[in-house]
Design an enzyme around this catalytic site. Structure first.
Site, short mmCIF file in Angstrom:
data_model
loop_
_atom_site.label_atom_id
_atom_site.label_comp_id
_atom_site.label_asym_id
_atom_site.label_seq_id
_atom_site.Cartn_x
_atom_site.Cartn_y
_atom_site.Cartn_z
N SER A 137 0.83 -1.20 0.00
CA SER A 137 0.00 0.00 0.00
C SER A 137 0.87 1.25 0.00
O SER A 137 1.98 1.26 0.54
CB SER A 137 -0.86 -0.02 1.26
OG SER A 137 -1.44 1.25 1.47
N TYR A 141 -1.49 -0.62 10.74
CA TYR A 141 -1.82 -1.25 9.45
C TYR A 141 -0.66 -1.06 8.48
O TYR A 141 -0.17 -2.01 7.85
CB TYR A 141 -3.12 -0.65 8.88
CG TYR A 141 -3.29 -0.89 7.42
CD1 TYR A 141 -3.52 -2.17 6.93
CD2 TYR A 141 -3.19 0.16 6.49
CE1 TYR A 141 -3.64 -2.41 5.57
CE2 TYR A 141 -3.32 -0.06 5.14
CZ TYR A 141 -3.54 -1.34 4.68
OH TYR A 141 -3.66 -1.57 3.33
N LYS A 176 2.21 -3.73 6.62
CA LYS A 176 2.51 -3.80 5.18
C LYS A 176 4.02 -3.69 4.95
O LYS A 176 4.60 -4.46 4.17
CB LYS A 176 1.76 -2.72 4.42
CG LYS A 176 0.27 -2.97 4.29
CD LYS A 176 -0.03 -4.11 3.33
CE LYS A 176 -1.47 -4.54 3.37
NZ LYS A 176 -1.76 -5.73 2.58
N1 UPG Z 1 -12.47 11.50 3.66
C1 UPG Z 1 -13.45 12.38 4.07
N2 UPG Z 1 -14.57 11.85 4.65
C2 UPG Z 1 -14.76 10.52 4.81
C3 UPG Z 1 -13.75 9.63 4.39
C4 UPG Z 1 -12.60 10.18 3.82
O1 UPG Z 1 -13.32 13.58 3.94
O2 UPG Z 1 -15.79 10.11 5.37
C5 UPG Z 1 -11.26 12.06 3.03
C6 UPG Z 1 -10.00 11.74 3.81
O3 UPG Z 1 -9.73 12.75 4.71
C7 UPG Z 1 -8.97 11.66 2.71
C8 UPG Z 1 -9.75 11.19 1.49
O4 UPG Z 1 -11.11 11.41 1.78
O5 UPG Z 1 -8.51 12.96 2.43
C9 UPG Z 1 -9.55 9.74 1.21
O6 UPG Z 1 -9.76 9.01 2.40
P1 UPG Z 1 -9.90 7.43 2.42
O7 UPG Z 1 -10.83 7.00 1.37
O8 UPG Z 1 -10.18 7.03 3.79
O9 UPG Z 1 -8.47 6.93 1.94
P2 UPG Z 1 -7.05 7.17 2.59
O10 UPG Z 1 -7.13 7.71 3.93
O11 UPG Z 1 -6.26 7.93 1.60
O12 UPG Z 1 -6.50 5.70 2.73
C10 UPG Z 1 -6.68 4.74 1.72
C11 UPG Z 1 -6.80 3.37 2.37
C12 UPG Z 1 -5.50 2.94 2.97
C13 UPG Z 1 -4.44 3.01 1.92
C14 UPG Z 1 -4.35 4.43 1.39
C15 UPG Z 1 -3.32 4.53 0.32
O13 UPG Z 1 -7.81 3.37 3.33
O14 UPG Z 1 -5.60 1.61 3.40
O15 UPG Z 1 -3.22 2.65 2.46
O16 UPG Z 1 -5.61 4.79 0.85
O17 UPG Z 1 -3.28 5.79 -0.23
#
Ligand code: UPG
Length: 687
Positions: free
Chosen positions: A125, A153, A157
């Site tokens: 990841s 997590y 990895k």
């Molecule tokens: N976000 C929101 N509201 C929500 C969920 C997410 O604003 O309810 C935002 C969050 O702050 C981020 C973006 O959306 O800026 C993406 O968030 P999310 O979909 O949770 O992905 P990440 O936090 O980027 O993490 C994902 C995976 C993780 C992986 C990573 C790699 O969950 O396992 O390692 O992507 O980039």
């Protein structure tokens, strides 16, 4: 024949990769402990790819069980997806994460080594990089960016990556591809598989999808005070299909790397960063409405920018993401509307139907109506109605397990009958001027119910189960590909059998829809299809059908040739029905085994015709009212006088009402030509 072992193949990315593997000609075996996924995913992959997928519910930490799989299947390479993956959860249960992810990987690598399987593609990841903005010039992130995960997590990895690197350092014959995914989104365009998070989704798009379908009120945007164009964080969102294809590219790279081993990391991303608001807007567009949101505080651990530099994968693996965020949003919305509750359907369950088999190909699938009064169980073997019950009373004849259905004396209990139901004299089938000899399986040289290896003997793929609370119904869709030449029939035919279990208030009903098409690939222009279900009903809750009152819509039936029971071509009037077209069934008579006709046979697809009541039956003991409705022009009414299942069922223990076409005769037969669709709809109602 060699296999690719996919661990976590029932999960989100694993399942999409299994589909791509099969589409690329690989044989796949899946192991998954199903803690965060469902076996229904495998069923849907099978329907999607038209292939059976060997599956084992195994935890990777179970060394011996895993070893068994390597002993059963010649494994060529492993695609290792199986892992727990929620960042927040990993901070609460770090030991679970280490034992499951790291422990599972060690166990897998050991079993691989012991079985001399040394090709692995590992699901890593972008999270291993941690906050890449802490360095200058590391966005977009290249593979040489120093790692530094910020949660357990991510630690699991990077630890597994390190273990793989150490394994390779010690034995340079290993070939290891470490794939670092950015943000996978979207679903399969078929709408059959997609992401189905348990509980409240953590990730942006799954959460948004639940807002759009009405399961959540609004999206919380975690901070709009980042240093980006709209203040929200930037991620590299990649369509899960592109990601899946990246695995095929990596696998092929390993296989083509002939002379020595290797261990190398590749980023799988698009190279384009998008903000939360950009993705939000793209999804709103796919849904066709503005979705509610609220900007709240930043989420712990979130960083400004995680965008991939995917050049290494582009040049070395010859792979490049092709699909856009808009494609992903469209596919996600398609998946969500078709499966609002993902794979979770409460009134459906299955058990193994073949206790001796290692695989789950033969299952018994049970659906209960919402009112709890009516329940139907269908097996994959023959898409057979094994049991139908109203208020606990069994309504049909059947066996408890597959063995029963394989008995020589099984008189087609509950089975789907095809490719051509009923009898064909001398097995001589005339289709558009060409004679075909189809399988003979009766003494008088007739072909009965599709021959010795008819649809009743086949293992159907499926079911795809869907529920519609508004209509109070649940459907189970089964699929069979009947190959050209089987039992002498021309052309590859795809047959769908769709059962609908519906709540009628006072009782329940079972709808049966048939749909068949001639597949282009077989290169044939026409074939013959005529389908029915061969259930034996008994509504008296007693061993015999004696006492049943039955009333038919017609007293006209096909005249049958006394020698082989095939039609002479004439239509005659029944002498066993009274002036009301009804009869009371006694212990020995009247004996019926006739194809009653209710209208002209003039089309291949009757599904748009009126659904008419063709027979009603009642029994004074149970007072169950049994109604048969169909769009079909005929039905075989058979009082089961030939039933003799030694020690289990005797004659007249059930009667059949098989809604169908006229029995085959060139005079009225309608062929199924290329591009046409065969269809029919029948309902059995019990109240
Ligand atoms: N976000 C929101 N509201 C929500 C969920 C997410 O604003 O309810 C935002 C969050 O702050 C981020 C973006 O959306 O800026 C993406 O968030 P999310 O979909 O949770 O992905 P990440 O936090 O980027 O993490 C994902 C995976 C993780 C992986 C990573 C790699 O969950 O396992 O390692 O992507 O980039």
């Amino acid at each position: 024949m060699s296999y690719i072992l996919v661990t976590g193949g029932a999960g989100y990315i694993g399942s999409h990769t299994v589909v791509e593997l099969v589409n690329n000609g690989y044989n796949v075996v899946v192991v998954d402990n199903l803690v965060n996924s469902s076996y229904d995913v495998i069923v849907r992959i099978e329907v999607l790819t038209r292939k059976q997928i060997p599956f084992f519910k195994i935890d990777l930490n179970d060394h011996d069980a895993l070893d068994q799989v390597f002993k059963l299947y010649p494994i060529q390479a492993v695609l290792h997806f199986a892992a727990l993956k929620a960042v927040g959860e990993s901070t609460k249960f770090p030991l679970n994460y280490y034992s499951n992810n790291v422990g599972g990987a060690i166990s897998l690598l050991k079993v691989m080594e012991e079985n001399n399987v040394k090709n692995i593609v590992f699901s890593s990841s972008a999270t291993v990089y941690g906050d890449a903005t802490r360095f200058e010039n590391m966005i977009p992130i290249p593979e040489h960016c120093p790692t530094g995960p910020t949660n357990p997590y991510g630690e699991t990895k990077i630890t597994i990556e390190n273990i793989i690197r150490d394994v390779y350092a010690n034995d340079k014959s290993w070939k290891c591809a470490i794939l670092r995914y950015f943000n996978p989104i979207g679903a399969h365009p078929s709408g059959l598989i997609g992401e189905d998070p348990l509980g409240i989704p953590n990730n942006l798009l799954p959460f948004l999808a639940q807002v759009a379908i009405g399961r959540r009120e609004k999206l919380s945007v975690f901070g709009s005070d980042y240093n980006s164009k709209d203040g929200t964080p930037i991620r590299d969102y990649i369509h899960v299909i592109d990601l899946a294809k990246g695995h095929i590219a990596a696998l092929n790279y390993l296989f083509n790397h002939k002379d020595n081993g290797l261990c190398r990391e590749w980023n799988l991303g698009t190279g384009n960063g998008s903000t939360v608001f950009e993705v939000f807007n793209a999804f709103c567009e796919a849904v066709g409405k503005k979705l509610p949101f609220e900007v709240v505080g930043r989420r712990d651990g979130d960083v400004l920018n995680l965008t991939a530099n995917p050049k290494r994968a582009n040049t070395e693996l010859k792979w490049k993401a092709q699909l856009s965020i808009n494609d992903a949003c469209k596919d996600l919305w398609n998946w969500t509307t078709k499966n609002p509750f993902g794979f979770q359907i409460n009134n459906y369950s299955w058990t193994k139907f073949d206790s001796e088999s290692l695989t789950n190909y033969d299952r018994l699938n049970t659906v209960r109506t919402f009112n709890g009064k009516f329940e139907v169980s269908i097996s994959n073997h023959g898409a057979t109605i094994v049991a139908a019950k109203l208020n606990g009373i069994k309504l049909n004849l059947g066996f408890d397990n597959l063995k029963g259905y394989l008995r020589e004396d099984n008189p087609f209990f509950g089975a789907t009958i095809g490719r051509v139901a009923n009898r064909i004299s001398k097995g001589d089938l005339l289709i558009n001027g060409t004679h075909y000899q189809v399988g003979l399986n009766e003494l008088h040289r007739t072909s009965l119910h599709g021959g010795t290896y008819g649809y009743n003997k086949r293992t159907f793929l499926g079911p795809i189960v869907k529920t519609n609370e508004k209509e109070k119904e649940t459907t189970m869709e089964f699929v069979l590909i009947d190959l050209d030449g089987t039992e002498g029939y021309p052309g590859d035919v795809e047959t769908k059998v769709i059962y609908t279990v519906r709540d009628t208030g006072v009782g329940g009903e079972l709808g049966i829809e048939y749909e068949a098409k001639l597949l282009e690939e077989s290169g044939r222009d026409s074939t013959a299809v005529s389908l029915t279900n061969h259930s034996y009903w008994n509504i008296g809750n007693q061993p015999s059908i004696e006492g049943t009152h039955i009333k038919l819509v017609s007293n006209k039936h096909l005249e049958s040739n006394p020698l082989d029971s095939t039609p002479t071509g004439k239509i005659v009037t029944s002498t066993d029905l009274d002036s009301q077209n009804s009869a009371k069934l006694g212990p020995d008579g009247p004996v019926f085994d006739y194809c009653f006709v209710t209208k002209q046979q003039d089309k291949l697809d009757t599904r748009n015709d009126e659904l008419r009541v063709v027979a009603t039956a009642t029994h004074p003991k149970t007072r169950i009212a049994f109604t048969t409705l169909t769009t079909e022009p005929a039905f075989q009414f058979y009082t089961g006088d030939g039933v003799d299942v030694a020690g289990v069922f005797t004659k007249r223990s059930g009667f059949c009402l098989e809604a169908s076409r006229y029995i085959y005769n060139p005079k009225w037969f309608i062929p199924l030509n290329k591009g046409e669709v065969y269809g029919s709809y029948t309902i059995y109602r019990f109240e």
